[in-house]
Enzyme design. Structure first.
Site, PDB file in Angstrom:
ATOM      1  N   HIS A 117      22.930  49.732  84.842  1.00 32.74           N
ATOM      2  CA  HIS A 117      23.034  50.823  85.826  1.00 32.74           C
ATOM      3  C   HIS A 117      22.755  50.278  87.230  1.00 32.74           C
ATOM      4  O   HIS A 117      22.098  50.933  88.031  1.00 32.74           O
ATOM      5  CB  HIS A 117      22.070  51.963  85.495  1.00 32.74           C
ATOM      6  CG  HIS A 117      22.436  52.740  84.279  1.00 32.74           C
ATOM      7  ND1 HIS A 117      23.537  53.560  84.227  1.00 32.74           N
ATOM      8  CD2 HIS A 117      21.856  52.804  83.056  1.00 32.74           C
ATOM      9  CE1 HIS A 117      23.616  54.102  83.026  1.00 32.74           C
ATOM     10  NE2 HIS A 117      22.614  53.659  82.297  1.00 32.74           N
TER      11      HIS A 117
ATOM     12  N   ASP B  40      18.484  51.031  79.870  1.00 28.37           N
ATOM     13  CA  ASP B  40      19.342  51.626  78.852  1.00 28.37           C
ATOM     14  C   ASP B  40      20.805  51.361  79.178  1.00 28.37           C
ATOM     15  O   ASP B  40      21.153  51.040  80.309  1.00 28.37           O
ATOM     16  CB  ASP B  40      19.089  53.129  78.735  1.00 28.37           C
ATOM     17  CG  ASP B  40      19.397  53.893  80.008  1.00 28.37           C
ATOM     18  OD1 ASP B  40      19.059  53.373  81.091  1.00 28.37           O
ATOM     19  OD2 ASP B  40      19.963  54.997  79.928  1.00 28.37           O
ATOM     20  N   GLU B  41      21.629  51.479  78.160  1.00 19.32           N
ATOM     21  CA  GLU B  41      23.083  51.403  78.291  1.00 19.32           C
ATOM     22  C   GLU B  41      23.541  50.160  79.058  1.00 19.32           C
ATOM     23  O   GLU B  41      24.445  50.231  79.889  1.00 19.32           O
ATOM     24  CB  GLU B  41      23.619  52.673  78.953  1.00 19.32           C
ATOM     25  CG  GLU B  41      23.258  53.921  78.199  1.00 19.32           C
ATOM     26  CD  GLU B  41      23.690  55.195  78.893  1.00 19.32           C
ATOM     27  OE1 GLU B  41      24.028  56.151  78.170  1.00 19.32           O
ATOM     28  OE2 GLU B  41      23.676  55.245  80.134  1.00 19.32           O
ATOM     29  N   VAL B  42      22.927  49.026  78.764  1.00 20.67           N
ATOM     30  CA  VAL B  42      23.309  47.780  79.428  1.00 20.67           C
ATOM     31  C   VAL B  42      24.586  47.252  78.780  1.00 20.67           C
ATOM     32  O   VAL B  42      24.615  46.978  77.574  1.00 20.67           O
ATOM     33  CB  VAL B  42      22.184  46.721  79.339  1.00 20.67           C
ATOM     34  CG1 VAL B  42      22.622  45.414  79.989  1.00 20.67           C
ATOM     35  CG2 VAL B  42      20.916  47.248  79.978  1.00 20.67           C
TER      36      VAL B  42
END
Length: 182
Positions: free
Chosen positions: A55, A108-110
């Site tokens: 992000h 998160d969500e890498v």
């Protein structure tokens, strides 16, 4: 600009007051101090979240060299000395504004695919004796946890910080419910 939206989605392009135009803005340090004081008077601890290593598109647009080469594919910070220096400077500023014991790094969500294709990321994995990109993310989180602990703070991350090995003192927040971070 780095503290933009640190207390909400102000910089995420969310429409404000039902309007169609996205609001992009930031909080000044004085505004943040006012919000923290307001919360403290009501026994509320404001926990800042500074997203890393994923992000990170806005930061990498301004500082592409903080991604792993090739830079045009960078969507997550690259765990290299200059990136850690940059993020430690950011967190040092954040720590002075938020007196609570916690700092959230997101994590998160890498998207790890660019790390898989990056010779620079692969060289870091090899140099550090890591198994894969999940362990590279864990290496990143452990570095940031050590920095935060050295400043008297505890690191919080979303449940993806469980992948590749958990940093020893980290607090896990489960958002998916399936990773056992509850």
């Amino acid at each position: 600009g780095w503290l933009a939206g640190v207390l909400g989605e102000a910089s995420a392009g969310a429409a404000v007051d039902g309007g169609d135009a996205p609001f992009v803005g930031f909080y000044t340090q004085e505004q943040i101090k006012d919000i923290v004081a307001y919360a403290q008077a009501r026994f509320i601890t404001v926990v800042p979240e500074i997203e890393m290593p994923g992000h990170s598109g806005a930061a990498l647009a301004a500082y592409p060299e903080l991604g792993c080469a090739p830079f045009d594919q960078a969507v997550a910070f690259c765990p290299k000395p200059e990136t850690f220096t940059f993020l430690e400077n950011v967190l040092s500023e954040v720590i002075t504004l938020f007196p609570g014991p916690y700092v959230h790094i997101g994590s998160d969500e890498v998207d790890k695919e660019p790390w898989r294709r990056s010779p620079e990321a692969q060289a870091i994995i090899k140099r550090e004796g890591l198994k894969d990109e999940d362990e590279l993310q864990s290496y990143f989180a452990r570095h940031m946890e050590q920095f935060l602990e050295s400043r008297g703070k505890r690191m919080i991350g979303w449940d993806e910080i469980l992948q590749g090995g958990l940093a020893p003192g980290a607090i896990v927040m489960s958002w998916r419910g399936e990773e056992g971070g509850i």
